[in-house]
Design an enzyme around this catalytic site. Structure first.
Site, PDB file in Angstrom:
ATOM      1  N   PHE A 126       8.222   0.025  -3.730  1.00 45.74           N
ATOM      2  CA  PHE A 126       7.509   1.090  -3.632  1.00 45.74           C
ATOM      3  C   PHE A 126       8.964   2.160  -3.480  1.00 45.74           C
ATOM      4  CE2 PHE A 126       6.114   0.235   0.272  1.00 45.74           C
ATOM      5  CZ  PHE A 126       5.589   1.351   0.962  1.00 45.74           C
ATOM      6  N   SER A 170      15.334  -2.419  -3.343  1.00 42.00           N
ATOM      7  CA  SER A 170      14.285  -3.650  -3.061  1.00 42.00           C
ATOM      8  C   SER A 170      14.156  -4.105  -3.710  1.00 42.00           C
ATOM      9  CB  SER A 170      12.940  -2.587  -2.656  1.00 42.00           C
ATOM     10  OG  SER A 170      13.748  -1.718  -1.971  1.00 42.00           O
ATOM     11  N   ALA A 227      14.452  -3.808   2.438  1.00 43.63           N
ATOM     12  CA  ALA A 227      13.185  -3.521   1.958  1.00 43.63           C
ATOM     13  C   ALA A 227      12.345  -2.768   1.165  1.00 43.63           C
ATOM     14  CB  ALA A 227      13.275  -4.667   0.804  1.00 43.63           C
ATOM     15  N   LYS A 228      11.867  -1.711   0.749  1.00 45.19           N
ATOM     16  CA  LYS A 228      10.867  -1.405   0.794  1.00 45.19           C
ATOM     17  C   LYS A 228       9.413  -2.124  -0.510  1.00 45.19           C
ATOM     18  CE  LYS A 228       9.413   4.157   0.850  1.00 45.19           C
ATOM     19  NZ  LYS A 228       9.195   3.837   2.227  1.00 45.19           N
ATOM     20  N   ALA A 229       9.234  -2.971   1.102  1.00 51.17           N
ATOM     21  CA  ALA A 229       8.344  -3.696  -0.053  1.00 51.17           C
ATOM     22  C   ALA A 229       7.033  -3.840  -0.070  1.00 51.17           C
ATOM     23  CB  ALA A 229       8.607  -5.167  -0.289  1.00 51.17           C
TER      24      ALA A 229
END
Length: 315
Positions: free
Chosen positions: A37, A64, A158-160
């Protein structure tokens, strides 16, 4: 902070009424956190609403997704178009933007092969993430007992969704102990970041922040502040930061899309500086918000006015 509903959410190319934006309970993301996101803000300016570093945020969403082997079924230009159109349709002067790509319905096994990737984008008004007055007075934080994940476990760049289970543990622990936010150490015991923010430490007018090797997210606000600080003539250093260096700092502050530039007044009951926003933090805050609110020239092209934006995907 409760979410304020708006009229529409964008889902896989369609505009859906806020209350109708739903996914299946057996969506893969619901069970395994298989989502990536973004978070970006649209600011009110003299030219109307303008998105802050739109393209960089969208590119990070795709970065990401790449790290988690997720092929987003839209181009970055299509996502940018959707974001700007959504802000316009919801008639917002300023807002928070949340694009989300996730593995949907298809199989509930751990193996995500073949599961379709869906994309949704929501926009809504959102105030100050760390509380009213935080930008002026600062916030009281603690070091968390939960470390950031090691580099060979989950990709911190990563913006996970899955990564933020670690952040939730940090945040819950801090609040139980009476603090506003937490700072994590990495697996080597060095300073990493907050639960949803990057961190900066100021010593003798040197502005210091952890490297990517400390399991941090490559923050776009972080990059913005580093750029502004260097233009002001400050020495900006990326290096390892031991915990005690934070206690002895002249100033400490968080950066992030939600947190913006928030001073830290106290860490583990050690007062930082004078216990309020220090002079360098205030100067950086002012420069940051002057650009975002259209008070100074946007020489870097960081703002994309909604009214002037022309769809790119069909060009």
């Amino acid at each position: 902070m409760p979410v304020t509903p708006t009229d529409y959410i964008w889902m896989d190319g369609d505009l859906v009424k806020w209350e109708d934006a739903k996914i299946h309970i057996l969506a893969h993301a619901m069970h395994y956190g298989s989502s990536v996101f973004e978070g970006m803000r649209v600011y009110k300016t003299p030219k109307g609403p303008a998105a802050f570093r739109l393209r960089e945020h969208t590119q990070r969403l795709f970065n990401s997704a790449k790290l988690y082997y997720m092929e987003i079924p839209f181009t970055p230009m299509e996502i940018n178009d959707a974001i700007m159109n959504l802000v316009r349709i919801n008639d917002l002067e300023e807002c928070y933007v949340r694009p989300l790509a996730y593995r949907g319905y298809g199989d509930v096994g751990v193996d995500p092969t073949g599961i379709p990737i869906s994309v949704a984008i929501a926009v809504w008004p959102w105030g100050k993430y760390l509380g009213e007055g935080a930008l002026e007075k600062g916030v009281s934080v603690c070091f968390s007992s939960w470390n950031r994940m090691a580099p060979n476990t989950l990709p911190a760049m990563a913006k996970a969704g899955a990564n933020y289970m670690n952040s939730q543990l940090m945040k819950l622990e801090a609040k139980r102990q009476g603090y506003v936010e937490a700072i994590a150490l990495d697996t080597n015991g060095l300073v990493s970041e907050g639960s949803g923010e990057n961190i900066f430490v100021i010593h003798n007018e040197r502005i210091i922040t952890p490297t990517f090797g400390a399991s941090i997210l490559p923050g776009i606000t972080r990059d913005t502040i580093m750029t502004l600080a260097r233009e002001m003539g400050y020495r900006v250093i990326e290096q390892d930061i031991p915990r005690e260096m934070v206690y002895l700092a002249d100033e400490v502050f968080f950066t992030g899309t939600a947190a913006e530039v928030t001073p830290i007044s106290c860490v583990d009951d050690h007062v930082i500086g004078t216990g309020v926003a220090g002079p360098i933090t205030r100067r950086l805050q002012q420069a940051f918000f002057d650009i975002l609110q259209g008070n100074t020239d946007d020489t870097h092209g960081w703002l994309t006015p909604v009214a002037e934006y022309k769809p790119m995907a069909t060009v």
